[in-house]
Design an enzyme around this catalytic site. Structure first.
Site, PDB file in Angstrom:
ATOM      1  N   GLN A  95      85.135  65.606 -13.326  1.00  0.00           N
ATOM      2  CA  GLN A  95      84.249  66.583 -12.679  1.00  0.00           C
ATOM      3  C   GLN A  95      83.129  65.854 -11.935  1.00  0.00           C
ATOM      4  O   GLN A  95      82.255  65.253 -12.560  1.00  0.00           O
ATOM      5  CB  GLN A  95      83.647  67.495 -13.759  1.00  0.00           C
ATOM      6  N   SER A 145      77.423  66.415 -11.102  1.00  0.00           N
ATOM      7  CA  SER A 145      76.061  65.895 -11.269  1.00  0.00           C
ATOM      8  C   SER A 145      75.790  64.708 -10.359  1.00  0.00           C
ATOM      9  O   SER A 145      76.670  63.891 -10.105  1.00  0.00           O
ATOM     10  CB  SER A 145      75.840  65.464 -12.719  1.00  0.00           C
ATOM     11  N   SER A 202      82.269  61.960 -16.738  1.00  0.00           N
ATOM     12  CA  SER A 202      83.087  61.631 -17.905  1.00  0.00           C
ATOM     13  C   SER A 202      84.515  61.327 -17.461  1.00  0.00           C
ATOM     14  O   SER A 202      85.110  62.099 -16.706  1.00  0.00           O
ATOM     15  CB  SER A 202      83.127  62.804 -18.891  1.00  0.00           C
ATOM     16  N   GLU A 257      83.815  75.963 -18.718  1.00  0.00           N
ATOM     17  CA  GLU A 257      83.430  74.836 -19.570  1.00  0.00           C
ATOM     18  C   GLU A 257      82.862  75.361 -20.890  1.00  0.00           C
ATOM     19  O   GLU A 257      83.154  74.838 -21.955  1.00  0.00           O
ATOM     20  CB  GLU A 257      82.396  73.969 -18.849  1.00  0.00           C
TER      21      GLU A 257
HETATM   22  C1  LIG Z   1      78.114  64.448 -22.748  1.00  0.00           C
HETATM   23  C2  LIG Z   1      77.883  64.699 -21.293  1.00  0.00           C
HETATM   24  C3  LIG Z   1      78.943  64.652 -20.403  1.00  0.00           C
HETATM   25  C4  LIG Z   1      78.735  64.894 -19.046  1.00  0.00           C
HETATM   26  N1  LIG Z   1      79.804  64.838 -18.188  1.00  0.00           N
HETATM   27  C5  LIG Z   1      79.624  65.165 -16.898  1.00  0.00           C
HETATM   28  C6  LIG Z   1      80.740  65.163 -16.000  1.00  0.00           C
HETATM   29  O1  LIG Z   1      81.877  64.842 -16.365  1.00  0.00           O
HETATM   30  N2  LIG Z   1      80.525  65.511 -14.712  1.00  0.00           N
HETATM   31  C7  LIG Z   1      79.305  65.872 -14.256  1.00  0.00           C
HETATM   32  O2  LIG Z   1      79.211  66.228 -13.095  1.00  0.00           O
HETATM   33  N3  LIG Z   1      78.197  65.850 -15.063  1.00  0.00           N
HETATM   34  C8  LIG Z   1      78.335  65.497 -16.372  1.00  0.00           C
HETATM   35  N4  LIG Z   1      77.246  65.470 -17.226  1.00  0.00           N
HETATM   36  C9  LIG Z   1      75.915  65.658 -16.655  1.00  0.00           C
HETATM   37  C10 LIG Z   1      75.252  66.954 -17.049  1.00  0.00           C
HETATM   38  O3  LIG Z   1      75.814  68.021 -16.368  1.00  0.00           O
HETATM   39  C11 LIG Z   1      73.772  66.750 -16.760  1.00  0.00           C
HETATM   40  O4  LIG Z   1      73.317  65.796 -17.689  1.00  0.00           O
HETATM   41  C12 LIG Z   1      73.002  67.996 -16.880  1.00  0.00           C
HETATM   42  O5  LIG Z   1      73.285  68.851 -15.793  1.00  0.00           O
HETATM   43  C13 LIG Z   1      71.487  67.712 -16.935  1.00  0.00           C
HETATM   44  O6  LIG Z   1      71.095  66.927 -15.839  1.00  0.00           O
HETATM   45  P1  LIG Z   1      70.250  65.582 -16.027  1.00  0.00           P
HETATM   46  O7  LIG Z   1      70.904  64.751 -17.075  1.00  0.00           O
HETATM   47  O8  LIG Z   1      70.047  65.002 -14.677  1.00  0.00           O
HETATM   48  O9  LIG Z   1      68.871  66.044 -16.642  1.00  0.00           O
HETATM   49  P2  LIG Z   1      67.602  66.639 -15.837  1.00  0.00           P
HETATM   50  O10 LIG Z   1      68.014  67.734 -14.921  1.00  0.00           O
HETATM   51  O11 LIG Z   1      66.850  65.481 -15.258  1.00  0.00           O
HETATM   52  O12 LIG Z   1      66.788  67.238 -17.035  1.00  0.00           O
HETATM   53  C14 LIG Z   1      66.073  66.378 -17.949  1.00  0.00           C
HETATM   54  C15 LIG Z   1      65.245  67.263 -18.853  1.00  0.00           C
HETATM   55  O13 LIG Z   1      64.315  68.041 -18.090  1.00  0.00           O
HETATM   56  C16 LIG Z   1      64.493  69.427 -18.366  1.00  0.00           C
HETATM   57  N5  LIG Z   1      64.282  70.181 -17.131  1.00  0.00           N
HETATM   58  C17 LIG Z   1      64.941  70.010 -15.964  1.00  0.00           C
HETATM   59  N6  LIG Z   1      64.470  70.863 -15.042  1.00  0.00           N
HETATM   60  C18 LIG Z   1      63.496  71.588 -15.634  1.00  0.00           C
HETATM   61  C19 LIG Z   1      62.647  72.626 -15.185  1.00  0.00           C
HETATM   62  N7  LIG Z   1      62.674  73.099 -13.939  1.00  0.00           N
HETATM   63  N8  LIG Z   1      61.779  73.140 -16.070  1.00  0.00           N
HETATM   64  C20 LIG Z   1      61.722  72.691 -17.346  1.00  0.00           C
HETATM   65  N9  LIG Z   1      62.510  71.690 -17.826  1.00  0.00           N
HETATM   66  C21 LIG Z   1      63.371  71.152 -16.975  1.00  0.00           C
HETATM   67  C22 LIG Z   1      65.918  69.571 -18.881  1.00  0.00           C
HETATM   68  O14 LIG Z   1      66.048  70.703 -19.714  1.00  0.00           O
HETATM   69  C23 LIG Z   1      66.083  68.282 -19.654  1.00  0.00           C
HETATM   70  O15 LIG Z   1      65.525  68.374 -20.949  1.00  0.00           O
HETATM   71  C24 LIG Z   1      77.419  65.198 -18.571  1.00  0.00           C
HETATM   72  C25 LIG Z   1      76.351  65.233 -19.482  1.00  0.00           C
HETATM   73  C26 LIG Z   1      76.577  64.993 -20.817  1.00  0.00           C
HETATM   74  C27 LIG Z   1      75.411  65.042 -21.772  1.00  0.00           C
END
Ligand SMILES: Cc1cc2nc3c(=O)[nH]c(=O)nc-3n(C[C@H](O)[C@H](O)[C@H](O)COP(=O)(O)OP(=O)(O)OC[C@H]3O[C@@H](n4cnc5c(N)ncnc54)[C@H](O)[C@@H]3O)c2cc1C
Length: 272
Positions: free
Chosen positions: A109, A112, A144, A227
């Site tokens: 996928q 992100s 992933s 999902e």
């Molecule tokens: C196990 C795992 C597998 C994954 N596999 C895939 C994959 O195969 N393909 C893929 O595309 N993605 C994948 N992801 C990515 C996942 O979709 C993202 O981690 C997720 O969308 C969160 O984005 P980020 O990590 O950039 O965190 P951020 O968006 O940077 O968020 C960080 C923190 O800030 C908080 N936050 C963000 N915005 C706000 C706001 N406006 N107000 C208050 N709090 C806020 C969030 O709640 C979080 O606690 C995976 C993630 C995990 C954990």
């Protein structure tokens, strides 16, 4: 015996479950409409209620039949398949659903990005039309299983002049395209289950578009809703909490091929 049970019995009679290879058995299961019974006929299903899949799975489990490799293909099985069914063209469905169920195609996928996580609609990866193709440039992250994937579902920006949720389009991408570079993200455990994926001049035929141009957000939310269902069913890596592929609740050890002299056992689910 119900019609559904009879169908399972016919499948087991024509494909001996303990000796037929996984890809052959699962392909036959798809052809019999027993892959996803709630899908339409010809698409791996019988247009039955979704819950009736449990009957099928229980009978196949009891017969020790090969099961789809959910650990490796959770994104294909749980997310790409229902999205293709809902929005994919007839051609895309015909090309991918059967091999996806048989796990001869592994999917990942590409949603992100470094600047688009929680705020997924901020995706900056661009897809620009060029004749009957799209040229895709950008970077994805946390992908992933990208290192073992054949195909990906990808969300890209196709219009920067409209509000962000309206400017995205959804594609199927061949992960063997030369413009794709997969770089592993090494975790503190030493494992590398996630990746950065760089896309440079990746050419995707318009036939690989899923849904209309600009409809990417709607299509993506369909993927994400599925999902959640996959996580709830215990068939998604996220259920393990650390991206480690989860095993289905009733998983049993994968059958092993006889050990070659001095060699390790090979799982039957291993791809040729
Ligand atoms: C196990 C795992 C597998 C994954 N596999 C895939 C994959 O195969 N393909 C893929 O595309 N993605 C994948 N992801 C990515 C996942 O979709 C993202 O981690 C997720 O969308 C969160 O984005 P980020 O990590 O950039 O965190 P951020 O968006 O940077 O968020 C960080 C923190 O800030 C908080 N936050 C963000 N915005 C706000 C706001 N406006 N107000 C208050 N709090 C806020 C969030 O709640 C979080 O606690 C995976 C993630 C995990 C954990």
């Amino acid at each position: 015996m119900t019609d559904l049970q009879q169908r399972v019995e016919q499948l087991l009679a024509s494909h001996e479950p303990t000796t037929t290879g996984p890809a052959d058995f699962l392909g036959a299961q798809f052809d019999a409409g027993l892959a996803w019974v709630h899908f339409p006929e010809g698409r791996g299903g019988l247009s039955l209620a979704r819950g009736r899949q449990l009957e099928v799975d229980a009978l196949l489990e009891a017969a020790r039949a090969p099961r789809p490799d959910v650990a490796r293909n959770s994104i294909g099985l749980g997310m790409a398949a229902p999205t293709l069914l809902a929005y994919g063209s007839e051609e895309l469905q015909q090309r991918h659903l059967r091999s996806l169920f048989a796990c001869t195609e592994i999917w990942c996928q590409l949603f992100s990005e470094p600047g688009a996580g929680s705020d997924l609609a901020a995706v900056a990866t661009r897809a620009v039309p060029d004749g009957d193709e799209w040229v895709i440039d950008g970077q994805k992250v946390w992908t992933s299983g990208a290192h073992g994937a054949d195909f990906a579902i990808l969300l890209a920006r196709t219009d920067t002049s409209v509000p962000k949720h309206a400017g995205m389009t959804y594609f199927v991408v061949d992960m063997t395209d030369p413009g794709i570079e997969v770089r592993p993200l090494r975790q503190i455990t030493g494992e590398a289950e996630f990746n950065e994926v760089f896309l440079a001049g990746v050419r995707v035929h318009d036939g690989n578009r899923v849904g209309a141009v600009g409809q990417g957000w709607t299509v993506a939310t369909t993927t994400l809703n599925n999902e959640r269902v996959a996580i709830g069913a215990g068939t998604h890596p996220a259920q393990a909490g650390q991206g480690r592929p989860a095993r289905p609740r009733h998983a049993r050890p994968a059958p092993q091929r006889p050990r070659a002299a001095g060699g390790p056992p090979r799982e039957l689910t291993e791809r040729a």
